[in-house]
Design an enzyme around this catalytic site. Structure first.
Site, mmCIF file in Angstrom:
data_model
loop_
_atom_site.group_PDB
_atom_site.id
_atom_site.type_symbol
_atom_site.label_atom_id
_atom_site.label_comp_id
_atom_site.label_asym_id
_atom_site.label_seq_id
_atom_site.Cartn_x
_atom_site.Cartn_y
_atom_site.Cartn_z
ATOM 1 N N GLY A 1 -3.453 8.951 -3.799
ATOM 2 C CA GLY A 1 -4.689 9.497 -4.357
ATOM 3 C C GLY A 1 -4.524 10.843 -5.045
ATOM 4 O O GLY A 1 -5.377 11.256 -5.828
ATOM 5 N N CYS B 1 -11.128 2.851 -0.026
ATOM 6 C CA CYS B 1 -9.724 3.163 0.242
ATOM 7 C C CYS B 1 -9.390 2.346 1.472
ATOM 8 O O CYS B 1 -10.139 2.376 2.459
ATOM 9 C CB CYS B 1 -9.536 4.655 0.516
ATOM 10 S SG CYS B 1 -7.898 5.052 1.207
ATOM 11 N N THR B 2 -8.281 1.605 1.406
ATOM 12 C CA THR B 2 -7.983 0.681 2.511
ATOM 13 C C THR B 2 -7.630 1.401 3.808
ATOM 14 O O THR B 2 -7.603 0.782 4.868
ATOM 15 C CB THR B 2 -6.844 -0.275 2.109
ATOM 16 O OG1 THR B 2 -5.725 0.502 1.664
ATOM 17 C CG2 THR B 2 -7.296 -1.217 1.004
ATOM 18 N N HIS B 3 -7.350 2.691 3.739
ATOM 19 C CA HIS B 3 -7.118 3.450 4.974
ATOM 20 C C HIS B 3 -8.409 3.656 5.773
ATOM 21 O O HIS B 3 -8.368 3.818 6.990
ATOM 22 C CB HIS B 3 -6.550 4.839 4.652
ATOM 23 C CG HIS B 3 -5.078 4.847 4.395
ATOM 24 N ND1 HIS B 3 -4.526 4.359 3.237
ATOM 25 C CD2 HIS B 3 -4.040 5.266 5.166
ATOM 26 C CE1 HIS B 3 -3.210 4.503 3.288
ATOM 27 N NE2 HIS B 3 -2.893 5.052 4.449
ATOM 28 N N THR C 1 -6.403 2.823 -5.001
ATOM 29 C CA THR C 1 -5.875 3.850 -5.908
ATOM 30 C C THR C 1 -4.881 3.232 -6.890
ATOM 31 O O THR C 1 -4.876 3.578 -8.077
ATOM 32 C CB THR C 1 -5.187 4.955 -5.076
ATOM 33 O OG1 THR C 1 -6.062 5.327 -4.009
ATOM 34 C CG2 THR C 1 -4.875 6.167 -5.911
ATOM 35 N N ASP D 1 0.866 -1.192 0.000
ATOM 36 C CA ASP D 1 0.000 0.000 0.000
ATOM 37 C C ASP D 1 0.900 1.239 0.000
ATOM 38 O O ASP D 1 2.118 1.134 0.150
ATOM 39 C CB ASP D 1 -0.912 -0.007 1.240
ATOM 40 C CG ASP D 1 -1.897 1.159 1.266
ATOM 41 O OD1 ASP D 1 -2.375 1.570 0.185
ATOM 42 O OD2 ASP D 1 -2.175 1.685 2.354
ATOM 43 N N SER D 2 0.274 2.397 -0.130
ATOM 44 C CA SER D 2 1.024 3.648 -0.060
ATOM 45 C C SER D 2 1.399 3.989 1.379
ATOM 46 O O SER D 2 2.246 4.841 1.626
ATOM 47 C CB SER D 2 0.160 4.781 -0.615
ATOM 48 O OG SER D 2 -1.060 4.830 0.132
ATOM 49 N N CYS E 1 -4.518 -1.560 -2.024
ATOM 50 C CA CYS E 1 -4.697 -0.129 -2.268
ATOM 51 C C CYS E 1 -5.598 0.016 -3.491
ATOM 52 O O CYS E 1 -5.251 -0.461 -4.577
ATOM 53 C CB CYS E 1 -3.332 0.502 -2.538
ATOM 54 S SG CYS E 1 -3.418 2.208 -3.093
HETATM 55 N N1 DGL Z 1 -4.859 3.117 0.825
HETATM 56 C C1 DGL Z 1 -4.965 3.632 -0.489
HETATM 57 C C2 DGL Z 1 -6.236 3.166 -1.225
HETATM 58 O O1 DGL Z 1 -6.808 2.149 -0.908
HETATM 59 C C3 DGL Z 1 -4.756 5.081 -0.789
HETATM 60 C C4 DGL Z 1 -4.352 6.120 0.120
HETATM 61 C C5 DGL Z 1 -3.522 7.178 -0.632
HETATM 62 O O2 DGL Z 1 -4.092 8.138 -1.194
HETATM 63 O O3 DGL Z 1 -2.299 6.964 -0.665
HETATM 64 O O4 DGL Z 1 -6.657 3.781 -2.155
#
Ligand code: DGL
Length: 275
Positions: free
Chosen positions: A45, A190-192, A78, A12-13, A76
């Protein structure tokens, strides 16, 4: 003869991919895990498609030979909505992506008013437009991408305070009320965002179903790799790699440990996206 332990690289990022790692690890505790967070260019993103494609290619060119995983999970949205064809063409191992759970959301919704809470990149992808067209034609879809919400999730995991009011301002547009029918399902695209689920549930103007794709990803991994073996060896501590040095305060270290991340390394990856 005991089989070699398989290695799964989760990417992930930032720390959002931990919400995907957890159910995968519960399903396959007998695998070894490497967690790679490309925090040097977080948030993904806000990157252009061209920059993101080149960046992810450079990260995997560095990480695949180093860790030789048997399977990679792009945890992720994105990245997954853009880079999967490039990665599958470049490397011969399986790549499992995480894409907006629009189909189950549309199927489950009673009111047929569904919101997709994503990053700006995911909201702009052709891939997302196609999912809405193919699976949510009978729904009103609110596509909402607050630019700072992933950073707030990072802050919360690192032990910083983020107010409910700040979070509510970011999610409020998902809640549409037409009196006769209102939003009843929100896709965590978004996984966050599942890191903030407790706050979302507490501050939501009314109760909704939040759809987290992670359990489906874990089922997909089991489908591809098989069930954990009966005499499964115990879970081993996870090796985490960040692409930029960051301060690991005690609260952050405890949070990482709670996901099994014990050995932390910093490995920088040079690419056009970082200069
Ligand atoms: N966790 C990421 C996702 O699922 C993105 C968060 C970011 O913008 O880096 O899209």
């Amino acid at each position: 003869m005991s089989k070699k332990r398989q290695t799964i690289l989760v990417f992930d990022s930032g720390v959002g991919g931990l919400t995907v790692l957890e159910p995968i690890r519960n399903a396959r505790p007998d695998a070894d895990y490497i967690y790679v967070a490309d925090n040097a260019v977080f948030p993904y993103g806000e990157l252009s498609e061209k920059v993101l494609l080149a960046r992810v290619r450079d990260v995997f060119d560095a990480m695949i030979p180093r860790f030789t995983p048997d399977l990679v999970v792009i945890a992720c949205h994105t990245a997954s909505t853009l880079v999967l064809p490039m990665l599958r063409e470049r490397f011969s191992i399986p790549f499992v992506g995480t894409v907006p759970a629009i189909k189950p959301a549309a199927e489950q919704s009673q009111s047929k008013v569904v919101a997709i809470l994503s990053t700006r990149g995911t909201a702009q992808r052709d891939y997302t437009t196609a999912l809405i067209r193919d699976f949510a034609q009978d729904c009103e879809v609110i596509l909402h991408a607050p630019s700072g919400l992933a950073s707030k999730a990072e802050a919360v995991l690192q032990g910083d305070f983020v107010s409910d009011a700040d979070i509510l301002a970011d999610i409020a547009p998902c809640f549409v009320d037409h009196q006769s029918k209102r939003t009843d399902t929100i896709v965590l695209a978004c996984t966050h965002y599942p890191l903030l689920l407790e706050a979302f549930e507490r501050i939501a103007p009314w109760p909704v179903t939040w759809i987290d794709p992670a359990p489906a990803i874990a089922r997909r991994i089991v489908h591809l790799m098989g069930e954990a073996s009966a005499e499964a060896a115990p879970t081993r501590p996870i090796h985490a790699v960040f692409t930029s040095r960051l301060a690991i305060q005690p609260a952050f270290s405890a949070a990482l440990k709670s996901y099994g991340l014990e050995k932390i390394d910093f490995i920088s990856v040079n690419s056009a996206a970082t200069v």
